[in-house]
Write a protein that holds these residues in place. Sequence first.
Motif, short mmCIF file in Angstrom:
data_model
loop_
_atom_site.label_atom_id
_atom_site.label_comp_id
_atom_site.label_asym_id
_atom_site.label_seq_id
_atom_site.Cartn_x
_atom_site.Cartn_y
_atom_site.Cartn_z
N VAL A 167 0.85 -1.18 0.00
CA VAL A 167 0.00 0.00 0.00
C VAL A 167 0.89 1.23 0.00
O VAL A 167 1.76 1.37 0.86
CB VAL A 167 -0.92 0.04 1.24
N MET A 168 0.67 2.11 -0.96
CA MET A 168 1.40 3.38 -1.03
C MET A 168 0.43 4.50 -0.70
O MET A 168 -0.57 4.67 -1.40
CB MET A 168 2.00 3.56 -2.42
N SER A 169 0.70 5.23 0.37
CA SER A 169 -0.20 6.32 0.75
C SER A 169 0.53 7.65 0.66
O SER A 169 1.76 7.71 0.80
CB SER A 169 -0.74 6.09 2.16
N PHE A 170 -0.25 8.70 0.43
CA PHE A 170 0.29 10.05 0.37
C PHE A 170 -0.53 10.96 1.27
O PHE A 170 -1.73 11.16 1.04
CB PHE A 170 0.26 10.59 -1.07
N GLY A 171 0.12 11.49 2.30
CA GLY A 171 -0.51 12.48 3.15
C GLY A 171 -1.27 11.90 4.32
O GLY A 171 -1.78 10.78 4.25
N PRO A 172 -1.36 12.66 5.42
CA PRO A 172 -2.12 12.22 6.60
C PRO A 172 -3.60 12.55 6.48
O PRO A 172 -4.00 13.30 5.60
CB PRO A 172 -1.48 13.05 7.72
N ARG A 173 -4.39 11.98 7.36
CA ARG A 173 -5.82 12.30 7.41
C ARG A 173 -6.02 13.72 7.94
O ARG A 173 -5.33 14.14 8.87
CB ARG A 173 -6.53 11.33 8.35
N PRO A 174 -6.97 14.49 7.38
CA PRO A 174 -7.33 15.78 7.98
C PRO A 174 -7.89 15.57 9.39
O PRO A 174 -8.53 14.56 9.68
CB PRO A 174 -8.41 16.31 7.04
N GLN A 175 -7.68 16.56 10.27
CA GLN A 175 -8.10 16.42 11.68
C GLN A 175 -9.59 16.17 11.82
O GLN A 175 -10.01 15.40 12.67
CB GLN A 175 -7.72 17.67 12.46
N ASP A 176 -10.38 16.83 10.99
CA ASP A 176 -11.83 16.71 11.11
C ASP A 176 -12.40 15.58 10.26
O ASP A 176 -13.62 15.54 10.04
CB ASP A 176 -12.49 18.04 10.71
N PHE A 177 -11.54 14.69 9.79
CA PHE A 177 -12.03 13.63 8.92
C PHE A 177 -11.26 12.35 9.19
O PHE A 177 -10.67 11.74 8.30
CB PHE A 177 -11.85 14.06 7.46
N LEU A 178 -11.28 11.93 10.44
CA LEU A 178 -10.46 10.82 10.88
C LEU A 178 -11.14 9.45 10.75
O LEU A 178 -10.57 8.44 11.11
CB LEU A 178 -10.05 11.02 12.35
N ALA A 179 -12.36 9.44 10.21
CA ALA A 179 -13.17 8.23 10.28
C ALA A 179 -12.49 7.01 9.67
O ALA A 179 -12.67 5.89 10.15
CB ALA A 179 -14.52 8.46 9.60
N CYS A 180 -11.74 7.22 8.60
CA CYS A 180 -11.12 6.07 7.94
C CYS A 180 -9.74 5.74 8.49
O CYS A 180 -9.10 4.79 8.01
CB CYS A 180 -11.03 6.32 6.44
N ASN A 181 -9.26 6.51 9.43
CA ASN A 181 -7.94 6.26 10.00
C ASN A 181 -8.00 5.10 10.98
O ASN A 181 -8.95 4.97 11.74
CB ASN A 181 -7.43 7.51 10.71
N ALA A 182 -6.99 4.24 10.97
CA ALA A 182 -6.97 3.09 11.87
C ALA A 182 -5.55 2.58 11.97
O ALA A 182 -4.73 2.79 11.05
CB ALA A 182 -7.90 1.98 11.35
N PRO A 183 -5.20 1.89 13.04
CA PRO A 183 -3.85 1.33 13.17
C PRO A 183 -3.51 0.40 12.02
O PRO A 183 -4.34 -0.41 11.60
CB PRO A 183 -3.92 0.56 14.50
N ILE A 184 -2.28 0.51 11.50
CA ILE A 184 -1.91 -0.30 10.34
C ILE A 184 -1.18 -1.59 10.72
O ILE A 184 -0.91 -2.42 9.87
CB ILE A 184 -1.04 0.51 9.35
N LYS A 185 -0.87 -1.76 11.99
CA LYS A 185 -0.18 -2.98 12.42
C LYS A 185 -0.88 -4.26 11.96
O LYS A 185 -0.22 -5.20 11.49
CB LYS A 185 -0.05 -2.96 13.94
N PRO A 186 -2.23 -4.34 12.02
CA PRO A 186 -2.87 -5.59 11.57
C PRO A 186 -2.61 -5.91 10.09
O PRO A 186 -2.65 -7.08 9.71
CB PRO A 186 -4.35 -5.33 11.83
#
Length: 493
Positions: A167-186
């Motif tokens: 998975v190649m990602s670019f950029g962090p989640r916006p502060q007010d839009f964290l719904a899709c953010n989750a720990p990537i360890k799994p």
Amino acid sequence: MLNIPKVKLGIVAVSRDCFPVQLSERRRAAIVASCKEKGIEIFEAKTAVENEKDVLKALDEVNAAGVNALVVYLGNFGPEGPETMLGQKFNGPAMYVGASEETGKDLIDGRGDAYCGILNASYNLDLRHLRPYIPEYPVGTDTEISDMIADFENIARVVLGLSKLKVMSFGPRPQDFLACNAPIKPLYDLGIEIMENSELDLFASFNEHAGDERIPAIVKEMEEELGTGNKYPGILPRLAQYEITLLDWAEANKGASEYVVFANKCWPSFQTQFGFVPCYVNSRLTGRGIPVACETDIYGAVTEYIITCATQNPPTLLDINNTVPKDMYDENSKAFEGYKLTDLFMGFHCGNTAKACMKYAAMDFQRIMHRGLEPDKEPDITRGTLEGAIKPGEITLFRLQSTAGATLRSYIAEGEVIDVDPKSFGSIGIFAVNEMGRFYRHILVGKRYPHHAGIAFKHTGKVLFAVMKMLGIEDVGFNQPANMLYKDENPFK
């Protein structure tokens, strides 16, 4: 489709030494013949496994043939130690099935007892900490087993793809839009590699592609694809430059992995710096087997990739977005027949759905961003969406997601897109799922899922559920029927 594994199936018959080995061999050959009739390519190993030395011989056979997905077939009771060792030593997904008895006229020498043997195999598989695919009813005739193998081919493609995915990602989640953010360890636990990058990395690479000699050819491709829907042709060179940027980045950075997906930040500064919205490019790459999830949704990208491997068709990622108005429901009562209003919702995103999955589509601009970024002028930096109605037909809602506590969960629900004009903007359609209202409350809301849902454009719940179990994901939610209460559902409502 690009970017997905080619499954090479193989079958090895096993036989307990106190049963006639010829029974397993004959039944194995019948399965291979049935597969051939159905267009399923499968390598038939000639070694029938009766002991541990046979395991090594059979592995040599299948490995030499390039087999990467193995069917272990109990043509009779089977030797539980060697047959499970076979799965343990094989470097790829495995399936365990057994023979049903063929005729009441031959239940002396012709009885195989694989019905009993599967029980012993399951215990020994657990001792070895193995999670093979075992169908819901894992015994059958040659034609029934070949149908199970067809399912396994799709299941194996997902497992193989995830094992070599980056998975190649670019950029962090916006502060007010964290719904899709989750720990990537799994995801690392599943064998997936993750490469997180800055938006500046992407911007720098994009600028380096200015004037790339390949841009005109990509623009021509886009013009041909869009046809009469090419409402903003002036934006195509920028979009083509961006598409080349992503493809070059993937090729240069996939490293030891074989397959790639993207999870890219696409607002709020993307438009002002890049000068467009990336939705149409996202749709084009996803349509070719390289999912590009918006809003840095890493789990969304993996979700789309799982769907791609399971179906060999383009997926999409949509917001579970808005309700269907009562007047629209009443005005289209015939189209919605059999569904309650609460069974319906609109799936929407800015314009990221592949054109092949749309009833009609055109290049447009992102209205929500236009309001904020350039409200008093003709669209410029907000151009780049692919807008229109999603085609009617079968769908499956699916998502793989980690909880905040790093536990993987999933949900699966089959339904359909209704052929009713959604009368709105973006890539959008009216979705119908039986008991969606309760599923929404007790799975989506109750288990804290984000708003992005992966969409498969066919019913593929059986395959996706089996994949989740092979990956060790215990919590798989589904849209339970009305007579089946969810664990926390109020029985007095």
